[in-house]
Design a protein around this motif. Structure first.
Motif, short mmCIF file in Angstrom:
data_model
loop_
_atom_site.label_atom_id
_atom_site.label_comp_id
_atom_site.label_asym_id
_atom_site.label_seq_id
_atom_site.Cartn_x
_atom_site.Cartn_y
_atom_site.Cartn_z
N HIS A 82 0.80 -1.20 0.06
CA HIS A 82 0.04 -0.03 -0.04
C HIS A 82 0.73 1.32 -0.04
O HIS A 82 1.11 1.89 1.10
CB HIS A 82 -1.00 -0.05 1.27
N ILE B 54 -4.49 -4.75 -3.03
CA ILE B 54 -4.98 -4.44 -1.81
C ILE B 54 -5.28 -5.51 -0.84
O ILE B 54 -5.80 -6.63 -1.22
CB ILE B 54 -6.67 -3.88 -1.93
N VAL C 236 -6.65 -7.41 2.12
CA VAL C 236 -8.23 -7.48 2.77
C VAL C 236 -8.11 -7.77 4.17
O VAL C 236 -8.02 -9.11 4.45
CB VAL C 236 -9.24 -8.05 1.86
N ALA D 198 -10.55 -2.07 3.76
CA ALA D 198 -10.10 -2.08 2.55
C ALA D 198 -10.85 -1.23 1.82
O ALA D 198 -10.27 -0.77 0.65
CB ALA D 198 -10.11 -3.57 2.14
#
Length: 219
Positions: free
Chosen positions: A89, A111, A113, A118
């Motif tokens: 990220h 991403i 989760v 998220a």
């Protein structure tokens, strides 16, 4: 009739594995550069040898641990992949730098989760990427995981993510022949992505690969 679910086979570490995945019907191949954690890492020379031979329209993804746009651009030039899979990220401004440096390269943001939060990352990254990939890593904390965990995550969150973004979404994390049909039915992703689910002792397994592809086609 529903759209066909694309398949990305990750952790490709040799030309033989690439050829096996393509013959099975893979839409995309992922090559893990040596520094991110997880199985199936390959050095840059091997990745370049693979990407040089992959025929269209199969896509080639480079999983790079670099955190700046210029470093990612340099890595892509060395490896020849057409898509960058950003495994952490990172600051979106670095993705913008990469977009200027290499505008023809497709950008996919992973991403991880860990919960409903998220979804809050969609407006952060959506303007800068062509697609998302939902995985089960844990980028925070002392034991950082950036993929390759072999674990599923909360598919309800993934489904909400798919519905909330205008970008295509790949679903990853613990997918196998046994659960990919349910995953597709529940999440409705653009594509699915896996590594360990089609491997035996770290090597791409043709029997598992064909079974997985058949399960996706039947979903």
């Amino acid at each position: 009739m529903s759209a066909r679910t694309r398949v990305k086979i990750c952790c490709i570490s040799s030309l033989a594995e690439a050829e096996m995945a393509i013959a099975a019907g893979a839409d995309a191949l992922g090559m893990v550069a040596a520094s991110p954690p997880g199985s199936g890492a390959a050095d840059d020379a091997t990745i370049r040898a693979i990407t040089a031979e992959v025929p269209p329209p199969v896509a080639t993804f480079l999983l790079s641990s670099h955190l700046t746009g210029l470093a990612m651009a340099d890595h892509l030039r060395h490896c020849g992949a057409g898509t960058i899979q950003i495994v952490d990220h990172i600051d979106p401004s670095e993705i913008a730098i990469l977009a200027v440096a290499m505008p023809a390269v497709r950008r996919v943001q992973v991403i991880h989760v860990e919960g409903p939060s998220a979804l809050e990352l969609i407006p952060r990254y959506e303007p800068y990427v062509h697609a998302f990939l939902l995985d089960s890593g844990k980028p925070g904390g002392t034991m950082r995981e950036l993929g390759g965990t072999g674990r599923t995550h909360d598919w309800e969150v993934s489904c909400a993510f798919v519905q909330a973004t205008r970008r295509p979404v790949f679903l990853a994390g613990g997918l196998t022949e046994a659960n990919v049909g349910e995953a597709i039915a529940r999440v409705r992703p653009f594509g699915v992505d896996l590594c360990s689910g089609v491997r035996t002792d770290g090597r791409l397994d043709p029997v598992k690969l064909e079974a997985f592809m058949a399960a996706v086609r039947a979903a």
